[in-house]
Motif scaffolding. Structure first.
Motif, PDB file in Angstrom:
ATOM      1  N   LEU A   1      36.849  35.318  17.000  1.00 53.67           N
ATOM      2  CA  LEU A   1      37.106  34.200  17.128  1.00 53.67           C
ATOM      3  C   LEU A   1      39.249  34.797  17.066  1.00 53.67           C
ATOM      4  N   ALA A   2      39.391  35.259  15.706  1.00 57.15           N
ATOM      5  CA  ALA A   2      40.591  36.092  15.765  1.00 57.15           C
ATOM      6  C   ALA A   2      41.118  37.349  16.619  1.00 57.15           C
ATOM      7  N   LEU A   3      40.078  37.903  16.505  1.00 55.11           N
ATOM      8  CA  LEU A   3      40.308  38.878  17.748  1.00 55.11           C
ATOM      9  C   LEU A   3      40.145  38.727  18.530  1.00 55.11           C
ATOM     10  N   MET A   4      39.795  37.728  19.657  1.00 56.29           N
ATOM     11  CA  MET A   4      39.727  37.740  21.414  1.00 56.29           C
ATOM     12  C   MET A   4      40.823  36.221  21.250  1.00 56.29           C
ATOM     13  N   SER A   5      41.202  35.343  20.791  1.00 54.78           N
ATOM     14  CA  SER A   5      42.082  34.468  21.051  1.00 54.78           C
ATOM     15  C   SER A   5      43.769  35.756  20.641  1.00 54.78           C
ATOM     16  N   GLY A   6      43.670  36.986  19.384  1.00 56.94           N
ATOM     17  CA  GLY A   6      44.697  37.584  19.482  1.00 56.94           C
ATOM     18  C   GLY A   6      45.397  38.410  20.467  1.00 56.94           C
ATOM     19  N   ILE A   7      43.880  37.997  20.793  1.00 59.91           N
ATOM     20  CA  ILE A   7      44.425  39.471  21.964  1.00 59.91           C
ATOM     21  C   ILE A   7      44.769  38.119  23.072  1.00 59.91           C
ATOM     22  N   ALA A   8      43.930  37.150  23.593  1.00 57.48           N
ATOM     23  CA  ALA A   8      44.730  36.181  24.469  1.00 57.48           C
ATOM     24  C   ALA A   8      46.272  35.490  23.817  1.00 57.48           C
ATOM     25  N   CYS A   9      46.820  35.281  22.646  1.00 60.76           N
ATOM     26  CA  CYS A   9      48.421  35.070  22.891  1.00 60.76           C
ATOM     27  C   CYS A   9      49.207  35.843  22.327  1.00 60.76           C
ATOM     28  N   GLY A  10      48.227  37.563  22.403  1.00 61.86           N
ATOM     29  CA  GLY A  10      49.415  38.048  22.317  1.00 61.86           C
ATOM     30  C   GLY A  10      50.088  37.856  20.547  1.00 61.86           C
ATOM     31  N   ALA A  11      48.702  38.202  20.113  1.00 60.93           N
ATOM     32  CA  ALA A  11      49.553  38.326  18.505  1.00 60.93           C
ATOM     33  C   ALA A  11      50.068  39.926  18.359  1.00 60.93           C
ATOM     34  N   GLU A  12      51.032  39.398  17.139  1.00 65.17           N
ATOM     35  CA  GLU A  12      51.408  40.840  16.761  1.00 65.17           C
ATOM     36  C   GLU A  12      50.361  41.608  16.080  1.00 65.17           C
ATOM     37  N   ALA A  13      49.341  41.082  14.933  1.00 64.07           N
ATOM     38  CA  ALA A  13      48.891  41.769  14.355  1.00 64.07           C
ATOM     39  C   ALA A  13      47.809  40.591  14.121  1.00 64.07           C
ATOM     40  N   ILE A  14      46.186  41.046  13.996  1.00 61.01           N
ATOM     41  CA  ILE A  14      44.871  40.703  14.031  1.00 61.01           C
ATOM     42  C   ILE A  14      44.219  41.049  13.045  1.00 61.01           C
ATOM     43  N   LEU A  15      43.626  40.151  11.715  1.00 62.98           N
ATOM     44  CA  LEU A  15      43.008  40.480  10.227  1.00 62.98           C
ATOM     45  C   LEU A  15      41.472  40.260  10.525  1.00 62.98           C
ATOM     46  N   ILE A  16      41.086  40.975  10.240  1.00 62.78           N
ATOM     47  CA  ILE A  16      39.477  40.579  10.621  1.00 62.78           C
ATOM     48  C   ILE A  16      39.124  41.364   9.313  1.00 62.78           C
ATOM     49  N   PRO A  17      37.132  40.486   9.045  1.00 61.89           N
ATOM     50  CA  PRO A  17      36.876  41.467   8.011  1.00 61.89           C
ATOM     51  C   PRO A  17      35.852  42.563   7.975  1.00 61.89           C
ATOM     52  N   GLU A  18      35.890  42.560   9.782  1.00 62.98           N
ATOM     53  CA  GLU A  18      35.583  43.814  10.283  1.00 62.98           C
ATOM     54  C   GLU A  18      36.319  45.355   9.845  1.00 62.98           C
ATOM     55  N   VAL A  19      37.423  45.220   9.210  1.00 69.11           N
ATOM     56  CA  VAL A  19      38.703  46.298  10.130  1.00 69.11           C
ATOM     57  C   VAL A  19      38.915  46.024   8.271  1.00 69.11           C
ATOM     58  N   PRO A  20      38.962  45.953   7.548  1.00 69.97           N
ATOM     59  CA  PRO A  20      39.134  45.754   6.080  1.00 69.97           C
ATOM     60  C   PRO A  20      40.693  46.854   5.904  1.00 69.97           C
ATOM     61  N   GLY A  21      41.602  46.399   4.592  1.00 69.85           N
ATOM     62  CA  GLY A  21      42.712  47.388   4.661  1.00 69.85           C
ATOM     63  C   GLY A  21      43.403  47.543   5.556  1.00 69.85           C
ATOM     64  N   GLN A  22      44.080  46.245   6.726  1.00 70.22           N
ATOM     65  CA  GLN A  22      44.852  46.671   7.871  1.00 70.22           C
ATOM     66  C   GLN A  22      46.332  45.431   7.242  1.00 70.22           C
ATOM     67  N   ILE A  23      46.371  45.241   5.429  1.00 70.50           N
ATOM     68  CA  ILE A  23      47.419  44.876   5.238  1.00 70.50           C
ATOM     69  C   ILE A  23      48.689  45.989   5.164  1.00 70.50           C
ATOM     70  N   ASP A  24      48.491  47.330   5.375  1.00 68.30           N
ATOM     71  CA  ASP A  24      48.917  48.842   4.300  1.00 68.30           C
ATOM     72  C   ASP A  24      50.140  48.195   5.947  1.00 68.30           C
ATOM     73  N   LYS A  25      49.099  48.880   7.027  1.00 68.54           N
ATOM     74  CA  LYS A  25      49.097  48.256   8.776  1.00 68.54           C
ATOM     75  C   LYS A  25      50.355  47.661   8.727  1.00 68.54           C
ATOM     76  N   LEU A  26      49.721  46.148   8.795  1.00 66.37           N
ATOM     77  CA  LEU A  26      51.063  44.716   9.089  1.00 66.37           C
ATOM     78  C   LEU A  26      52.149  45.044   7.819  1.00 66.37           C
ATOM     79  N   MET A  27      52.018  45.748   6.757  1.00 65.56           N
ATOM     80  CA  MET A  27      53.561  46.011   6.879  1.00 65.56           C
ATOM     81  C   MET A  27      53.977  46.770   7.019  1.00 65.56           C
ATOM     82  N   ASN A  28      54.181  48.273   7.504  1.00 65.68           N
ATOM     83  CA  ASN A  28      54.346  48.836   8.734  1.00 65.68           C
ATOM     84  C   ASN A  28      55.226  48.398   9.630  1.00 65.68           C
TER      85      ASN A  28
END
Ligand code: F6P
Length: 325
Positions: free
Chosen positions: A180-207
Motif C-alpha cells: 500500500l505504501a509503495l504503490m500509493s507513494g508512487i501515485a502521490c509523488g511522495a518524496e520518500a517511502i518507508l516500508i518493512p521490506e526495505v529496512p534501514g531507509q532512515i539514513d537515506k531519508l536524513m540525507n
C-alpha cells in the motif's frame, strides 16, 4: 468425485472493500449450480458459535457497492485451538454443510488450512485484505480501493503541506507489508517511502532531508505502519531531533483505509474470484486459494500462501527511487 450440495461462506480477519461483492458472487454462483449456500456470521467465531443462516439470491441484492462485510468478521482466538475447530466441525455437520469458502488474508488461510487437514474438510480461500500481501495472487480484494483512499487523502494533505512548507509523515496500514505504501507513494509523488521490506531507509531519508534544508519545500513521506523504526510517529521524532528547524506534522490514516465503496477493479476481481471458488469446489479442489496471476484465475495451495512471502516488485522500488525530485 465428491458431491458439493451445501457450502458455507465466511469472511475473516480485517474487512476489506469488495468482500460483499465476493459473498454475492459465491452465493449466486452456487445457486446457479443448484448448491445451497449458508452464510456464517463473524468469521470462525460464528462458525464455532453456530451463527449460520441459509442464504438466497435476494440476501445478496444491493450489496456489490457496499464496503465492509454483511457477514461481519472477527479475528478468532478460539479457532486457533483444536477444541474450537472440533466445535466448528460439529456445527457444519448440524447443517450438512459439505464445503467451506473463506474470504480473508493469511491468518484466515492458516486457520482454513489446519481445519481442512485436521477434519478432512474441503476448503477454498478467496484473498481479501487491503494489504495485498498474499503469495500467489497479484491482487487481493480491497487493495485497489484502499490505494485510492490513500491517494485521495494524500492529495489533500499535499495542499496544506505546500501552503506551509511542511514535512508530512503519512502512515498507511501494513503491519508486515509495504505494498500500500509503495504503490500509493508512487501515485502521490511522495518524496520518500518507508516500508518493512526495505529496512534501514532512515539514513537515506536524513540525507534527502539535509539537502531539502537548503531548498525549503514541502515533502510527503509515506510510512508503512510496520516499517523498522516503528511507524510515522517514531520516524518523525528522529527527524525532528536531527532537524529542529523543520515544521513537521504526522497524519495516521488508520481505518479510513478499510472502508468505502469498492472500486470497479475490486468489484470485478471479487466477482471473478467468487465464481472461481465455487467452480474449484465443483472441480474437486480443496485447500487452495483462487487468485489472479497475469489476469488469469490461478489455484495456489493454501500451504504455499501461508509459508511463502510475496515480495515487492524491485522494478517498482526503482521507479519510486528514480522519480523522487
Ligand atoms: O490486515 C489488514 C489490516 O488492515 C492491516 O493493514 C492492519 O495492520 C491491521 O489489519 C489492523 O487490524 P485491526 O483492525 O484488527 O486493528
Amino acid at each position: 468425485m465428491r458431491e458439493v450440495k451445501k457450502i458455507g461462506v465466511l469472511t475473516s480477519g480485517g474487512d476489506a472493500p469488495g468482500m460483499n461483492a465476493a459473498i454475492r458472487a459465491v452465493t449466486r454462483a452456487a445457486l446457479h449450480h443448484n448448491i445451497e449456500v449458508y452464510g456464517i456470521m463473524r468469521g470462525y467465531e460464528g462458525l464455532i458459535n453456530g451463527e449460520i443462516k441459509k442464504m438466497c439470491s435476494s440476501d445478496v441484492s444491493g450489496i456489490i457497492q457496499k464496503g465492509g462485510t454483511i457477514l461481519q468478521t472477527a479475528r478468532s482466538v478460539a479457532f486457533r485451538t483444536p477444541e474450537g475447530r472440533v466445535q466448528a466441525r460439529e456445527n457444519l455437520k448440524k447443517h450438512d454443510i459439505d464445503s467451506l469458502i473463506v474470504i480473508g488474508g493469511d491468518g484466515s488461510f492458516a486457520g482454513a488450512s489446519i481445519f481442512s487437514r485436521e477434519h478432512n474438510f474441503p476448503v477454498i480461500g478467496i484473498p481479501g485484505t487491503i494489504d495485498n500481501d498474499l503469495y500467489g495472487t497479484e491482487y487481493t480484494i480491497g487493495y485497489d480501493t484502499a490505494l485510492n483512499t490513500v491517494v485521495e487523502a494524500v492529495d489533500k494533505i499535499k495542499d496544506t503541506a505546500s501552503s506551509h512548507n511542511r514535512i508530512f509523515f503519512v502512515e498507511v496500514m501494513g503491519r508486515e507489508a509495504g505494498f500500500l505504501a509503495l504503490m500509493s507513494g508512487i501515485a502521490c509523488g511522495a518524496e520518500a517511502i518507508l516500508i518493512p521490506e526495505v529496512p534501514g531507509q532512515i539514513d537515506k531519508l536524513m540525507n534527502y532531508l539535509s539537502l531539502r534544508g537548503q531548498q525549503k519545500k514541502s515533502s510527503i513521506i509515506l510510512v508503512a505502519e510496520g516499517e523498522d523504526e516503528g511507524g510515522a510517529i517514531a520516524v518523525s521524532k528522529k527527524v525532528q531531533d536531527a532537524f529542529p528547524q523543520f515544521d513537521i506534522r504526522v497524519t495516521i490514516l488508520g481505518h479510513i483505509q478499510r472502508g468505502g465503496s469498492p472500486t470497479t477493479h475490486d468489484r470485478v476481481t471479487a466477482s471473478r474470484l467468487g465464481v472461481a471458488a465455487v467452480e474449484a469446489l465443483l472441480d474437486d479442489q480443496t485447500s487452495i486459494m483462487v487468485g489472479i496471476d497475469n489476469d488469469q484465475i490461478v489455484h495456489v495451495p493454501l500451504s504455499k500462501t501461508i509459508k511463502l512471502h510475496k515480495t515487492v516488485d524491485p522494478q517498482l522500488l526503482e521507479v519510486a527511487e528514480i522519480l523522487i525530485g
